[in-house]
Design a protein around this motif. Structure first.
Motif, PDB file in Angstrom:
ATOM      1  N   ALA A  96     -38.822  26.773  -8.529  1.00  0.00           N
ATOM      2  CA  ALA A  96     -39.638  26.283  -7.417  1.00  0.00           C
ATOM      3  C   ALA A  96     -39.113  24.985  -6.834  1.00  0.00           C
ATOM      4  N   SER A  97     -38.200  24.310  -7.544  1.00  0.00           N
ATOM      5  CA  SER A  97     -37.622  23.071  -7.010  1.00  0.00           C
ATOM      6  C   SER A  97     -36.859  23.376  -5.732  1.00  0.00           C
ATOM      7  N   VAL A 142     -41.032  24.179 -12.524  1.00  0.00           N
ATOM      8  CA  VAL A 142     -40.337  23.069 -11.869  1.00  0.00           C
ATOM      9  C   VAL A 142     -39.580  22.276 -12.927  1.00  0.00           C
ATOM     10  N   ASN A 143     -38.299  22.073 -12.684  1.00  0.00           N
ATOM     11  CA  ASN A 143     -37.478  21.309 -13.618  1.00  0.00           C
ATOM     12  C   ASN A 143     -36.528  20.365 -12.876  1.00  0.00           C
ATOM     13  N   THR A 144     -35.702  20.926 -12.007  1.00  0.00           N
ATOM     14  CA  THR A 144     -34.600  20.173 -11.404  1.00  0.00           C
ATOM     15  C   THR A 144     -35.052  18.886 -10.725  1.00  0.00           C
ATOM     16  N   VAL A 162     -43.034  12.957  -8.141  1.00  0.00           N
ATOM     17  CA  VAL A 162     -42.573  14.318  -7.838  1.00  0.00           C
ATOM     18  C   VAL A 162     -43.613  15.339  -8.277  1.00  0.00           C
ATOM     19  N   ILE A 163     -44.154  15.149  -9.475  1.00  0.00           N
ATOM     20  CA  ILE A 163     -45.111  16.100 -10.030  1.00  0.00           C
ATOM     21  C   ILE A 163     -46.397  16.128  -9.212  1.00  0.00           C
ATOM     22  N   GLU A 164     -46.873  14.963  -8.804  1.00  0.00           N
ATOM     23  CA  GLU A 164     -48.085  14.912  -7.978  1.00  0.00           C
ATOM     24  C   GLU A 164     -47.889  15.676  -6.670  1.00  0.00           C
ATOM     25  N   ASP A 165     -46.726  15.532  -6.060  1.00  0.00           N
ATOM     26  CA  ASP A 165     -46.440  16.268  -4.831  1.00  0.00           C
ATOM     27  C   ASP A 165     -46.498  17.777  -5.071  1.00  0.00           C
ATOM     28  N   GLY A 182     -32.200  25.646 -10.638  1.00  0.00           N
ATOM     29  CA  GLY A 182     -31.422  24.508 -10.156  1.00  0.00           C
ATOM     30  C   GLY A 182     -31.561  24.325  -8.662  1.00  0.00           C
ATOM     31  N   GLU A 183     -30.521  23.777  -8.048  1.00  0.00           N
ATOM     32  CA  GLU A 183     -30.559  23.490  -6.615  1.00  0.00           C
ATOM     33  C   GLU A 183     -30.177  24.725  -5.799  1.00  0.00           C
ATOM     34  N   TYR A 184     -30.850  24.886  -4.669  1.00  0.00           N
ATOM     35  CA  TYR A 184     -30.483  25.941  -3.721  1.00  0.00           C
ATOM     36  C   TYR A 184     -29.273  25.464  -2.918  1.00  0.00           C
TER      37      TYR A 184
END
Length: 302
Positions: free
Chosen positions: A208-209, A229-231, A267-270, A179-181
């Motif tokens: 990794a998000s 990567v999910n969030t 987002v995924i491309e980044d 999730g989020e840091y």
């Protein structure tokens, strides 16, 4: 093309980049990952979380497998964070050849036993197994793990665990979270170095998000060759839906879906660029790449 997770990870490791593994829940998510990977000429992984598996069942698996087969770049399909033997067995029967047996919520002896049994089962299907030692805090897909329950991966214990279970890849806990840091991330790279020095199998970093580029780069240098990567992708999807529906209630369903795909794809491309996998798809379409994966797997069986 439908690819072997083992081959993706081994080729990434030897060429010093990492594979992006993105959780998907529906057609829009699958299209976003495949389209981004194709545009970036990058390998990638479609990941199905147990919550998504319960929602989409074998139909979601079939969707992911067909999308991977039809892709022009190497794509593998992976069952993420599965804590139930029945879910793992169902996924294997449905055609998945890459699973995560997650016993991190158990005591160490119970985790070892569960992971060994699931690895033996998966290997009977020719599947690759990722496992986790330590425990990652945070919230994802309705599962919350308190910070006080988190436990860093012990390098020496990791060696014992891998030898006893026969897993093919290991997810490590070095300060990463799901999730989020909530505060600036702090990763224990000394711990990661010790793990890398003791283990030859691919290492995985969940959460990794939100990790800054410098931490991603350092993790790759120290042997991480898969990032989950999910969030951020989920947030892009939800934000797009809210914006499209709230601002224009007359929009067509397919227009809304297309906008969501574009938002996730960006987002995924980044991430593919950040992980260094862009423009490496050609490395996976060689006899050498497949031989490398085969030799790696054989060496662990001897």
């Amino acid at each position: 093309m439908l690819a072997s997770t083992q081959e993706l990870l081994e080729t990434a490791r030897i060429n010093s980049y990492a594979i992006g593994a993105f959780n998907v829940y529906n057609l829009e998510g699958v299209k976003a990952v495949v389209n981004a990977a194709e545009d970036a000429a990058s390998p990638a992984m479609l990941q199905i979380h147990p919550s998504a598996l319960r929602y989409g069942r074998s139909s979601l698996i079939a969707l992911c497998l067909e999308a991977a087969r039809s892709a022009t770049v190497p794509i593998s399909v992976h069952l993420d964070h599965s804590t139930q033997a029945k879910d793992i067995q169902a996924a294997l029967k449905a055609g998945l050849t890459s699973i995560m047996a997650d016993g991190s919520h158990l005591s160490y002896p119970e985790n070892l036993k569960f992971t060994r049994e699931m690895t033996q089962l998966a290997h009977q299907y020719g599947a690759v197994v990722e496992a986790e030692i330590g425990r990652i805090s945070g919230t994802e897909d309705g599962l919350t793990i308190a910070e006080k329950e988190a436990k860093m991966t012990d390098p020496d214990q990791a060696v014992e665990f891998v030898q006893a279970t026969g897993v093919d890849a290991l997810a490590v806990t070095i300060g990463n979270v799901h999730g989020e840091y909530k505060s600036p991330p702090r990763l224990d790279f000394d711990r990661l170095l010790k793990i890398r020095q003791r283990l030859s199998i691919p290492l995985v970093l969940h959460g990794a998000s939100g990790l800054p580029a410098a931490m991603i780069g350092r993790s790759i240098q120290l042997g991480v060759c898969k990032f989950n990567v999910n969030t951020e992708v989920r947030q892009a999807y939800m934000s797009s839906l809210q914006q499209e529906i709230c601002h224009d209630t007359d929009k067509d369903l397919l227009e809304v879906a297309g906008a969501a795909i574009s938002a996730m794809k960006s987002v995924i491309e980044d991430k593919l660029l950040l992980f260094g996998s862009a423009h490496t798809a050609h490395l996976h379409d060689t006899p050498y790449a497949h031989l490398l994966a085969s030799q790696s797997k054989m060496s662990k069986m001897l």
